[in-house]
Design an enzyme around this catalytic site. Structure first.
Site, PDB file in Angstrom:
ATOM      1  N   ARG A 137       0.803  -1.228   0.000  1.00 49.72           N
ATOM      2  CA  ARG A 137       0.000   0.000   0.000  1.00 49.72           C
ATOM      3  C   ARG A 137       0.834   1.275   0.000  1.00 49.72           C
ATOM      4  O   ARG A 137       0.389   2.324   0.461  1.00 49.72           O
ATOM      5  CB  ARG A 137      -0.979   0.011   1.182  1.00 49.72           C
ATOM      6  CG  ARG A 137      -1.972  -1.139   1.121  1.00 49.72           C
ATOM      7  CD  ARG A 137      -2.983  -1.053   2.231  1.00 49.72           C
ATOM      8  NE  ARG A 137      -3.904  -2.174   2.136  1.00 49.72           N
ATOM      9  CZ  ARG A 137      -4.850  -2.429   3.049  1.00 49.72           C
ATOM     10  NH1 ARG A 137      -4.980  -1.637   4.109  1.00 49.72           N
ATOM     11  NH2 ARG A 137      -5.660  -3.452   2.899  1.00 49.72           N
ATOM     12  N   LYS A 159       3.827  10.833 -11.792  1.00 48.64           N
ATOM     13  CA  LYS A 159       3.028   9.945 -12.633  1.00 48.64           C
ATOM     14  C   LYS A 159       3.742   8.607 -12.748  1.00 48.64           C
ATOM     15  O   LYS A 159       4.911   8.553 -13.117  1.00 48.64           O
ATOM     16  CB  LYS A 159       2.848  10.535 -14.025  1.00 48.64           C
ATOM     17  CG  LYS A 159       1.913  11.715 -14.117  1.00 48.64           C
ATOM     18  CD  LYS A 159       1.768  12.120 -15.581  1.00 48.64           C
ATOM     19  CE  LYS A 159       0.874  13.306 -15.762  1.00 48.64           C
ATOM     20  NZ  LYS A 159       0.762  13.690 -17.196  1.00 48.64           N
ATOM     21  N   GLU A 201      11.726  18.195 -25.017  1.00 49.82           N
ATOM     22  CA  GLU A 201      11.013  18.642 -23.820  1.00 49.82           C
ATOM     23  C   GLU A 201      11.618  19.925 -23.259  1.00 49.82           C
ATOM     24  O   GLU A 201      10.911  20.810 -22.785  1.00 49.82           O
ATOM     25  CB  GLU A 201      11.042  17.541 -22.751  1.00 49.82           C
ATOM     26  CG  GLU A 201      10.190  16.323 -23.083  1.00 49.82           C
ATOM     27  CD  GLU A 201       8.695  16.619 -23.035  1.00 49.82           C
ATOM     28  OE1 GLU A 201       8.287  17.545 -22.294  1.00 49.82           O
ATOM     29  OE2 GLU A 201       7.924  15.942 -23.728  1.00 49.82           O
ATOM     30  N   LYS A 263       8.670  22.615 -14.596  1.00 50.41           N
ATOM     31  CA  LYS A 263       7.824  21.447 -14.347  1.00 50.41           C
ATOM     32  C   LYS A 263       7.469  21.358 -12.867  1.00 50.41           C
ATOM     33  O   LYS A 263       6.323  21.050 -12.501  1.00 50.41           O
ATOM     34  CB  LYS A 263       8.555  20.178 -14.800  1.00 50.41           C
ATOM     35  CG  LYS A 263       7.738  18.899 -14.629  1.00 50.41           C
ATOM     36  CD  LYS A 263       7.272  18.345 -15.952  1.00 50.41           C
ATOM     37  CE  LYS A 263       6.348  17.150 -15.734  1.00 50.41           C
ATOM     38  NZ  LYS A 263       6.799  15.947 -16.394  1.00 50.41           N
ATOM     39  N   GLU A 273      -3.397  17.755 -12.576  1.00 51.91           N
ATOM     40  CA  GLU A 273      -3.767  18.173 -13.924  1.00 51.91           C
ATOM     41  C   GLU A 273      -5.122  18.855 -13.979  1.00 51.91           C
ATOM     42  O   GLU A 273      -6.014  18.471 -14.738  1.00 51.91           O
ATOM     43  CB  GLU A 273      -3.731  16.988 -14.915  1.00 51.91           C
ATOM     44  CG  GLU A 273      -2.347  16.424 -15.105  1.00 51.91           C
ATOM     45  CD  GLU A 273      -2.270  15.482 -16.306  1.00 51.91           C
ATOM     46  OE1 GLU A 273      -3.269  15.324 -17.014  1.00 51.91           O
ATOM     47  OE2 GLU A 273      -1.202  14.913 -16.513  1.00 51.91           O
ATOM     48  N   ARG A 277      -1.233  22.486 -15.401  1.00 56.22           N
ATOM     49  CA  ARG A 277      -0.312  21.413 -15.798  1.00 56.22           C
ATOM     50  C   ARG A 277      -0.491  21.037 -17.274  1.00 56.22           C
ATOM     51  O   ARG A 277       0.402  20.494 -17.907  1.00 56.22           O
ATOM     52  CB  ARG A 277      -0.526  20.190 -14.909  1.00 56.22           C
ATOM     53  CG  ARG A 277       0.565  19.133 -15.051  1.00 56.22           C
ATOM     54  CD  ARG A 277       0.577  18.167 -13.897  1.00 56.22           C
ATOM     55  NE  ARG A 277       1.616  17.157 -14.042  1.00 56.22           N
ATOM     56  CZ  ARG A 277       1.921  16.247 -13.138  1.00 56.22           C
ATOM     57  NH1 ARG A 277       1.261  16.214 -11.994  1.00 56.22           N
ATOM     58  NH2 ARG A 277       2.870  15.360 -13.352  1.00 56.22           N
ATOM     59  N   ASN A 281       1.723  20.170 -22.005  1.00 54.61           N
ATOM     60  CA  ASN A 281       1.394  19.323 -23.151  1.00 54.61           C
ATOM     61  C   ASN A 281       1.528  20.072 -24.481  1.00 54.61           C
ATOM     62  O   ASN A 281       1.052  19.587 -25.501  1.00 54.61           O
ATOM     63  CB  ASN A 281      -0.028  18.783 -23.008  1.00 54.61           C
ATOM     64  CG  ASN A 281      -0.113  17.687 -21.970  1.00 54.61           C
ATOM     65  OD1 ASN A 281       0.662  16.737 -21.999  1.00 54.61           O
ATOM     66  ND2 ASN A 281      -1.030  17.827 -21.027  1.00 54.61           N
ATOM     67  N   HIS A 284       2.210  18.151 -27.570  1.00 51.01           N
ATOM     68  CA  HIS A 284       1.856  16.755 -27.328  1.00 51.01           C
ATOM     69  C   HIS A 284       0.545  16.346 -27.982  1.00 51.01           C
ATOM     70  O   HIS A 284       0.388  15.181 -28.355  1.00 51.01           O
ATOM     71  CB  HIS A 284       1.772  16.478 -25.824  1.00 51.01           C
ATOM     72  CG  HIS A 284       3.115  16.398 -25.166  1.00 51.01           C
ATOM     73  ND1 HIS A 284       3.999  17.444 -25.153  1.00 51.01           N
ATOM     74  CD2 HIS A 284       3.724  15.386 -24.481  1.00 51.01           C
ATOM     75  CE1 HIS A 284       5.094  17.087 -24.499  1.00 51.01           C
ATOM     76  NE2 HIS A 284       4.955  15.838 -24.083  1.00 51.01           N
ATOM     77  N   HIS A 288       1.282  13.376 -30.058  1.00 53.26           N
ATOM     78  CA  HIS A 288       0.794  12.046 -29.694  1.00 53.26           C
ATOM     79  C   HIS A 288       0.007  11.423 -30.837  1.00 53.26           C
ATOM     80  O   HIS A 288       0.054  10.206 -31.042  1.00 53.26           O
ATOM     81  CB  HIS A 288      -0.079  12.133 -28.445  1.00 53.26           C
ATOM     82  CG  HIS A 288       0.714  12.218 -27.183  1.00 53.26           C
ATOM     83  ND1 HIS A 288       0.164  12.572 -25.971  1.00 53.26           N
ATOM     84  CD2 HIS A 288       2.033  12.008 -26.929  1.00 53.26           C
ATOM     85  CE1 HIS A 288       1.098  12.565 -25.041  1.00 53.26           C
ATOM     86  NE2 HIS A 288       2.243  12.241 -25.606  1.00 53.26           N
ATOM     87  N   HIS A 300       9.492   9.448 -28.766  1.00 54.70           N
ATOM     88  CA  HIS A 300       8.507  10.377 -28.234  1.00 54.70           C
ATOM     89  C   HIS A 300       8.902  11.835 -28.488  1.00 54.70           C
ATOM     90  O   HIS A 300       8.108  12.640 -28.989  1.00 54.70           O
ATOM     91  CB  HIS A 300       8.344  10.128 -26.729  1.00 54.70           C
ATOM     92  CG  HIS A 300       7.545  11.175 -26.017  1.00 54.70           C
ATOM     93  ND1 HIS A 300       6.159  11.243 -26.094  1.00 54.70           N
ATOM     94  CD2 HIS A 300       7.927  12.212 -25.211  1.00 54.70           C
ATOM     95  CE1 HIS A 300       5.732  12.272 -25.375  1.00 54.70           C
ATOM     96  NE2 HIS A 300       6.771  12.872 -24.825  1.00 54.70           N
TER      97      HIS A 300
END
Length: 1605
Positions: A137, A159, A201, A263, A273, A277, A281, A284, A288, A300
């Site tokens: 946990r 993340k 990035e 960041k 988000e 945030r 992107n 992106h 993406h 990427h």
């Protein structure tokens, strides 16, 4: 020093960043010990679990473990340390791996009191973070990111996730790490592509947040790259402390620190988000969408980079961002090695021609967490460092579609509800011509200048990048990119580290060609030449007059590919010489401007004389001179197109304003003209430096427009729609670029009172621009229904009513030419129903915002269009596009073959043989020369010298190959050894190959040539030794030939000749080679699924040198269908003085000499389980190209190399088939993965055969392979697994399975099996059932056949058996014939005729001979049912033929006469064998003469048989076949043997040497024993039954052993 290093390691200087209230992000260099101390001090745990991957473990794991153990040893109760190493790659981020880690932890009694340390890239961080989040946990977690991307992206924010079959990162949690340690020393072992991947990035973050940070990135490219890619200086722990940190390391830390701070700030204020945030992107959303289609071929960061540019263009299109910002973003990303378009070469190299349709990208974008319902949210920039909103903005699909679409639909303003805008005022972008000149002069100048209104386009970007690479100046942007600050260095230049690429930028290429000659010295021995190149079209654009002038001036300059074209290589030799320079200026004024701009820096004052008639585009020359003078240069104009330029250094003014582009101004003015509206273009008026500024006055006014021009502005009002007038004749020599605009207007003119034709002249130079613009305009206008034609120096156009124009369905092809695109968009503004403009991006060359301005400023409606195939419509065979292959079957094989090579190589002898073999005629260039010149070569050279001879020789080969020459077709042309000494001759030969002809380089061992030539004094030498001549000529021979034959001879006889036997072997090899390159016999393996002899196999040779294994090659290849020569495993002996290419050519020749199997030519790289360098692409493909030139039947091409290299190789493949291979030695592409599907598609694209190799760790891996194989049936495919666990896949694979042999030094790959092992395994699996073969007849008890066939079966591991079935009546053999396991039979007396009634088919051979000695089984499909068929053949004649033909001096030219003795069934086979061997006069003798005449009648109508009643009859047989019993005691009269050395075959095989053979042997004849024929006919049977090449040597040895018992 050691003490300082230790101190640096223990107390490094670090920077910290706060996130979520804690300074938990720590950056620095060489942090290993710092990390261990900090973790143990601040994150207390009883267990520390360090997890990394197999790439990093060898580099860093021991160091971390040692640091931990040293620190733990000091603790009273040390906690436990666990380490685990995982495979690299996205596939590790799975439920399975997560569960394996958790089970491992639990089995070691690891509790919640644990700290996880994830050392790796994003995959390790995401996975281990998720393990930590869920283990007990939640356990403590530390990120140690080792890639730049992980440092600035995935490691920050908490993340964590794993992938599932449904998608990436779909199961995970937010779990914040206790620490994030960014040790920048990790980056020094990071591959360059991964570094670039992370920089996407970094650039993106600066772009949305901070312009100062972005400026650092713009100006610090070289320093940042230096710190990462060349940071390993050998100084221990450099950068750990401030006093050891270099300036470049400091800048690297700064830019990463800035990115991390942004960041961290965003995460702190919006952890889950909520909105802020979402700014991260940027790039992106579209990125993406692209990544989903091109992954894993593209990374990427590479996809995000393209996304950044597309989203910036979207912001520009919506009016929120200026083009300056878009240009800055593009330049910055490109400078860090990132792609900014899907059309870039580097992208195509990675994804092939996979097409990303805009609808497919939009479909992927639907699934995005940022979307609001069906509305897409995209981060929009308003400036560098600033976003439109503090969150992603809602953007309509139509706007996104328009920006992404590769084509533009232009809708007519006449069909718009509001109509065209009546009044328009705008300023065009800066002039391309002036921008390029200003950039170059400012960089060469001294001092600082601020340049404004600079054109932000592809052309100027190429020029800027080139000047940076040359070290010409330092550059800095001000005023949000509106102003470029140039810090000129006064002409101090260096050799660039990489080639200068200028795309299709003609101005940049011409200017830079002369600039490169200004480089005075080489400073770095690694970089000795400056190379200038461009795209495919740029390589076709002429530059020869400029290069000629520069070389005449002393420049050390060469054309790398084609003389007079890019690419060029310049070697510094003291700088630009100067003095008097003559230059042909009738093609392009850019040549003149190039020399003019550089002239002040010459060593001597330049006097430039323009030659060649009328100077083209004089206004551009005037512009150059005016600009030079504004930078302080002094140029004097002299009579006769001569200019004198004083030596000086440009003095940069404080400010320089680039005038707007006058050529571009013609388009909005033309919109006004064609639509009847008013347009004002500011900053272009009567004071302009540019000739195109007169367009409105000299073209539009005569066409009926109202024109008002001031010194600084031009206003045009067009006549009512459809009322433009034609121009009977207009000379546009002073504004040639504007002729395209005039042409589209001419298409819609009207003249009720007379001729409606416009004639434009003075524009000849437009044929050598981005394309042949005159031809292009004629072609595209014709598609609209407009009549147009070319004039000698212009174009003629017939006007047509607008209502009658019809836009082409497929649209306007723009030829990648900006001016064609913009001109036709003018025409499209009135063409009914709308017009598609293809290649819309080409406008970025001069007006990047043209489409935005056309829509928003000029009022023309636009829609995005994509006519490409959507993913669902792309077939598997084309989803990655198709490479154009020049198949030999489409070549013109009637073109003459030219043979070149050193004197004494055998060109005449083998050339005559080639002509005879192919049915061509033969001509020797020297003999042709002597006939034409009426003298001998010897006398001509003695009289006129070598130089004149070479001139005449060039003329001779030119005449021979001329289109109207009788020698140009169906001739073999043998050249003198020095034909390639002159450039003219080399160009002629190269052109012959380009036109589909063959230039064949004939090679022999040079020592052998020298020995041979020592006998020949008929031809004068150069006065230099042969080796020097060869070394000089060698590269020229290779440059001009497209095929090469190595005439390998093991040795010479004493007098310097090749022995007759060896010479015949060379001719046999040569015939095989010729038949292959002409497609007469390509000798390739039958891979049809219904063939007999599945599986097909090839044996992989692993010898270091074939010479030492030559006697074992036949044995090693037994049973194989092909043989693979592994070039990467060859090791050339040190004493061998050949080049490696020559050595390999000889090795191929040795292989061919001993084995007639198809050759698979393989160069296996290290990354693909071989030994060749992974970094030497050019070396790899040079070898593969030579494999093609040597006529190898198969070329193995690894698909991991670039598309460009592979496509180039395939374009010359001829009849060589390509075997496209992928070896996954690191298990990165499992059989059930998307990644492998991508590899298959790539291999399918490139290969005639697909080869995929994995590594098996379990039976399951083989099952997955078979599931994959079952879905791939379109092309032959080799699919196997390596390693012991993968052997099952080798057994099951049916197509060209790689095999080994016990006689080889070692296996080529782990898990490789021999053919015998595979067949035995297939039998055990039920894939190869036992078959029964019989000898049927009587008496047969002493037959050798069981020994022969069972030996062959055993040698190949076949489970079959061959037995005797002795019977007087065939009825007793019916049960065997009908048995389902019956495989075939040999039939002997008395059943050779009677057996036919049991057969379904009898071959033509057996019918002619009248007897069957072989029965075999074949299956046919009839009405969907598999039907068994018995077929009869006769191999007796093959036994004779296979033994006799190799003994002939030349099998293609057999003896004229032959004799058969006897009249029985075997005599029939003998007669038929002589006929099949090509013997024209066949005699037959038998003691009972009537029997001979009866036999003669059998062959009437097929071929002539002459019966001789006595052996004394006059005849001269070269081949004799006796078919009478050995005890007949027959001997031949002496005169039958004659004066020739013939071949005699006695079919009786006991005793081995019959009286007849002994007699012939004494006469010097070659003898064939009956037992040898018996073996050969049996081997023919074996090969018919099994479909395999028999193990001949093994069979012969065993049969002869039993025979002699």
């Amino acid at each position: 020093m050691a003490t300082a290093a230790k101190m640096a390691m223990k107390r490094p200087n670090v920077s910290k960043v706060s996130i979520l209230g804690s300074e938990s992000i720590i950056l620095g260099f060489h942090l290993t010990e710092y990390i261990v101390r900090d973790v143990l001090a601040n994150i207390t745990a009883s267990n520390y679990v360090l997890i990394t991957d197999t790439n990093l473990a060898p580099l860093y794991l021991d160091r971390y473990v040692a640091a931990f153990e040293a620190a733990l040893a000091k603790l009273p109760q040390p906690p436990r340390l666990f380490t685990r190493i995982l495979p690299p790659g996205e596939l590790t981020k799975s439920r399975k791996v997560k569960a394996e880690i958790e089970d491992w932890l639990l089995s070691n009694h690891v509790t919640r009191d644990t700290c996880f340390l994830a050392m790796g890239g994003g995959v390790i961080g995401d996975l281990i973070g998720f393990v930590a989040a869920t283990f007990m946990r939640g356990a403590a977690f530390v990120q140690i990111p080792t890639t730049l991307l992980a440092m600035v992206d995935s490691s920050i924010g908490g993340k964590t996730a794993i992938d599932t079959p449904a998608g990436k990162n779909l199961i995970g949690a937010f779990w914040q790490p206790k620490r994030i340690f960014m040790d920048l020393a990790f980056l020094q072992t990071l591959p360059e592509r991964e570094f670039s991947n992370g920089m996407a990035e970094v650039v993106k973050t600066a772009a949305i947040w901070s312009e100062p940070d972005f400026v650092k990135l713009e100006n610090g490219v070289e320093a940042v790259r230096e710190a990462v890619l060349n940071g390993n200086t050998g100084i221990p722990f450099q950068g750990a402390t401030l006093d050891t940190r270099t300036e470049a390391q400091g800048l690297l830390l700064d830019v990463i620190l800035a990115s991390a701070r942004v960041k961290a700030h965003v995460v702190t204020n919006d952890e889950r988000e909520g909105g802020l945030r979402g700014l991260l992107n940027f790039g992106h959303s579209i990125g993406h969408g692209i990544e989903a289609l091109v992954s894993p071929m593209m990374l990427h960061g590479e996809c995000v980079s393209i996304g950044v540019i597309k989203e910036a263009e979207l912001a520009r299109n919506l009016g929120h961002l200026n083009q300056v910002a878009v240009g800055r973003l593009a330049r910055c990303l490109s400078s860090y090695g990132l792609p900014i378009s899907l059309d870039e070469k580097k992208v195509k190299d990675r994804i092939g021609n996979l097409y990303c349709h805009v609808d497919d990208i939009m479909e992927v974008m639907k699934v995005d967490k940022k979307n609001q319902g069906d509305k897409k949210r995209i981060v929009l920039l308003s400036a560098i460092g600033k976003t439109l909103e503090q969150r992603a903005s809602i953007v309509p699909d139509s706007a996104i579609h328009k920006v992404l679409a590769p084509e533009q639909l232009v809708l007519p303003v006449t069909e718009s509800a509001t109509g065209p805008k009546k009044q328009v005022s705008l300023t065009t972008p800066g002039s391309k011509s002036i921008s390029n000149r200003a950039l170059l002069m400012a960089a060469l100048g001294s001092g600082t200048v601020r340049v404004k209104n600079l054109l932000h386009s592809d052309d100027t970007q190429y020029m800027l990048a080139a000047l940076k690479s040359l070290g010409a100046a330092d550059f800095e942007w001000e005023d949000n990119g509106e102003c470029l600050v140039v810090y000129g260095k006064g002409g101090q230049l260096r050799v660039p580290e990489k080639e200068l690429f200028v795309g299709n930028a003609g101005t940049a290429s011409r200017f830079l060609a002369t600039v490169l000659t200004l480089i005075k010295t080489v400073d770095d021995p690694k970089h000795t030449q400056a190379v200038l190149t461009g795209n495919a079209r740029m390589k076709q654009r002429p530059i020869a007059p400029l290069l000629t002038a520069l070389k005449a001036n002393g420049a050390k300059l060469t054309s790398v590919e084609k003389e007079g074209f890019l690419p060029i290589a310049v070697t510094p030799n003291g700088g630009f010489k100067g003095g008097r320079i003559e230059l042909a200026a009738s093609i392009s004024s850019q040549y003149v401007s190039s020399i003019l701009i550089c002239a002040p820096y010459a060593q001597n004052e330049v006097e430039l004389v323009l030659t060649g008639g009328q100077v083209i585009s004089q206004p551009y020359i005037d512009m150059t001179i005016a600009m030079m003078e504004s930078f302080g240069a002094v140029v004097k104009r002299l009579p006769n197109n001569t200019y004198r330029i004083q030596k000086s250094v440009y003095k940069n003014p404080d400010h320089y304003l680039v005038e707007s582009d006058a050529s571009s101004a013609t388009y909005p003015l033309a919109i006004a003209a064609i639509t009847g509206t008013t347009c004002t273009v500011t900053s272009i008026g009567s004071k302009s430096l540019q000739g195109d500024a007169t367009f409105a006055i000299n073209v539009l006014r005569p066409m009926g427009c109202t024109v008002v021009q001031t010194e600084t502005a031009t206003t045009v009002t067009g006549p009512p729609l459809g009322q433009l007038r034609p121009l009977a004749s207009v000379d546009m020599e002073t504004m040639t670029d504007a002729f395209l605009t005039a042409s589209v207007l001419a298409a819609v003119t009207s003249n009720p009172k007379g001729e409606n034709i416009t004639r434009i002249t003075g524009i000849a130079n437009q044929r050598v621009k981005e394309c042949n613009r005159i031809a292009a305009m004629v072609h595209e206008l014709t598609k609209f229904g407009v009549t147009a034609s070319e004039l000698p120096d212009g174009i003629q156009i017939h006007g047509k009513p607008i209502k009658d124009l019809r836009a082409p369905k497929e649209g306007v092809h723009c030829y990648d030419d900006h001016r064609i695109a913009m001109s036709f968009s003018v025409l499209a503004s009135v063409v009914p129903s709308g017009t598609i403009i293809q290649e819309k991006k080409c406008v970025e060359k001069t007006w990047p915002t043209w489409w935005d301005d056309l829509e928003h400023r000029l009022g023309v409606r636009l829609n995005g269009v994509d006519q490409g195939l959507k993913l669902q419509d792309q077939k598997p065979s084309s989803s990655y596009g198709r490479v154009k292959k020049v198949k030999a079957s489409t070549m013109d094989h009637g073109k003459s073959i030219v043979i070149i090579g050193m004197r004494g190589a055998g060109k005449t002898t083998l050339g005559q043989y080639a002509a005879e073999t192919l049915g061509f005629d033969f001509v020797d260039v020297d003999q042709y020369f002597e006939v034409v010149e009426k003298t001998t070569v010897f006398d001509f050279i003695n009289t006129w010298g070598w130089e004149q001879f070479r001139i005449k020789e060039s003329q001779a080969i030119k005449n021979l190959l001329a289109k109207d020459s009788k020698y140009a077709r169906n001739y073999v042309i043998s050249c003198g050894g020095g034909i390639i000494e002159t450039q003219e001759s080399r160009d002629i030969l190269k052109e012959h190959t380009r036109q589909g002809g063959k230039v064949l380089h004939l090679v022999r061992d040079l020592d052998q040539i020298v020995r041979y030539l020592n006998r020949d004094t008929t031809r004068p030498m150069f006065g230099e030794d042969m080796m020097s001549v060869w070394r000089r000529r060698r590269p020229w021979y290779r440059q001009v030939c497209n095929y090469e034959f190595v005439a390998y001879a093991d040795s010479l006889v004493d007098d310097g000749w090749v022995s007759p036997t060896e010479w015949q072997a060379i001719k046999k090899d040569f015939q095989r080679f010729l038949f292959f390159i002409l497609g007469k016999d390509t000798n390739q393996v039958d891979l049809s699924p219904t063939r007999i002899g599945i599986p097909t196999t090839f044996v992989s040779l692993t010898m270091k040198d074939l010479r030492s294994y030559a006697d074992r090659l036949v044995q090693v290849c037994e049973g194989s269908d092909a043989v693979e020569i592994r070039i990467d495993l060859l090791q050339q002996p040190e004493e061998d003085e050949k080049t490696f290419i020559e050595y390999v050519g000889e090795q191929v020749a040795i292989l061919r000499r001993h084995v007639n199997l198809p050759v698979i030519f393989t160069v296996r790289s290290k990354g693909q389980a071989g030994a060749f360098s992974d970094k030497d692409e050019s070396g790899m493909f040079e070898l593969l190209q030579w494999g093609q030139r040597w006529g190898c039947e198969y070329i193995d091409i690894e698909i991991c190399w670039s598309t460009t290299a592979i496509s180039s190789l395939l374009s010359t493949q001829g009849y060589s088939l390509s075997l496209a291979s992928w070896h996954d030695i690191h298990r990165l592409t499992p059989w059930d993965s998307k990644e492998l599907e991508a590899k298959y598609e790539l291999a399918f694209q490139y290969g005639d055969i697909v080869k995929l190799v994995g590594v098996a760790e379990s039976l399951e891996d083989n099952i997955k392979l078979e599931n994959f194989r079952a879905t791939k049936t379109e092309k032959p495919m080799i699919a196997i697994n390596m390693a012991g666990a993968g052997q099952l896949s080798r057994v099951i694979n049916n197509c060209l399975t790689p095999i080994t042999h016990p006689a080889l030094p070692h296996k080529a790959a782990p898990g490789q099996l021999s053919l015998a092992e595979i067949n035995k395994a297939r039998h055990l699996l039920g894939l190869l059932p036992t078959q029964h073969f019989w000898l049927i007849g009587t008496p047969i008890q002493h037959s050798m056949s069981p020994t022969l066939h069972n030996t062959g079966f055993n040698a190949l591991g076949l489970p079959h058996n061959y037995g005797l079935l002795e019977c007087h009546m065939l009825e007793y053999a019916e049960h065997a014939l009908n048995d389902p396991s019956f495989g075939g039979a040999s039939v002997t007396i008395p059943h050779k005729v009677a057996v036919m009634k049991y057969l379904d088919e009898v071959t033509e051979n057996a019918k002619v001979i009248g007897a069957v000695n072989t029965v075999y089984v074949r299956y046919a499909t009839v009405n969907g049912q598999k039907v068994r068929r018995l077929i009869g053949e006769n191999t007796d004649f093959l036994g004779i033929q296979r033994r006799v033909q190799p003994l002939m001096l030349d099998a293609s030219n057999p003896p004229a006469e032959g004799l058969v003795i006897g009249s029985g069934g075997t005599a029939r086979a003998g007669l038929y064998a002589l006929h099949k061997m090509g013997i024209k006069k066949i005699y037959l003798w038998n003691r009972t003469i009537s029997k001979a005449y009866e036999l003669k009648k059998v062959f009437e109508g097929m071929f002539e048989v002459t019966v001789v009643e006595s052996l004394e009859s006059p005849m001269e047989p070269g081949v004799i076949v006796s078919t009478v019993p050995a005890d007949s005691g027959i001997l031949l009269p002496e005169k039958v043997y004659g004066g020739i050395r013939g071949i005699i075959c006695d079919m009786a095989y006991k005793p081995r040497r019959t009286k007849l053979l002994l007699q012939a042997e004494r006469k010097g004849w070659s003898c064939v024993e009956g037992i040898e024929v018996l073996i050969s006919q049996g081997i023919a049977q074996f090969e018919i039954w099994t479909g395999k090449r028999a193990p001949v040597e093994t069979i012969e040895a065993e049969v002869m052993k039993k025979y002699e018992l």
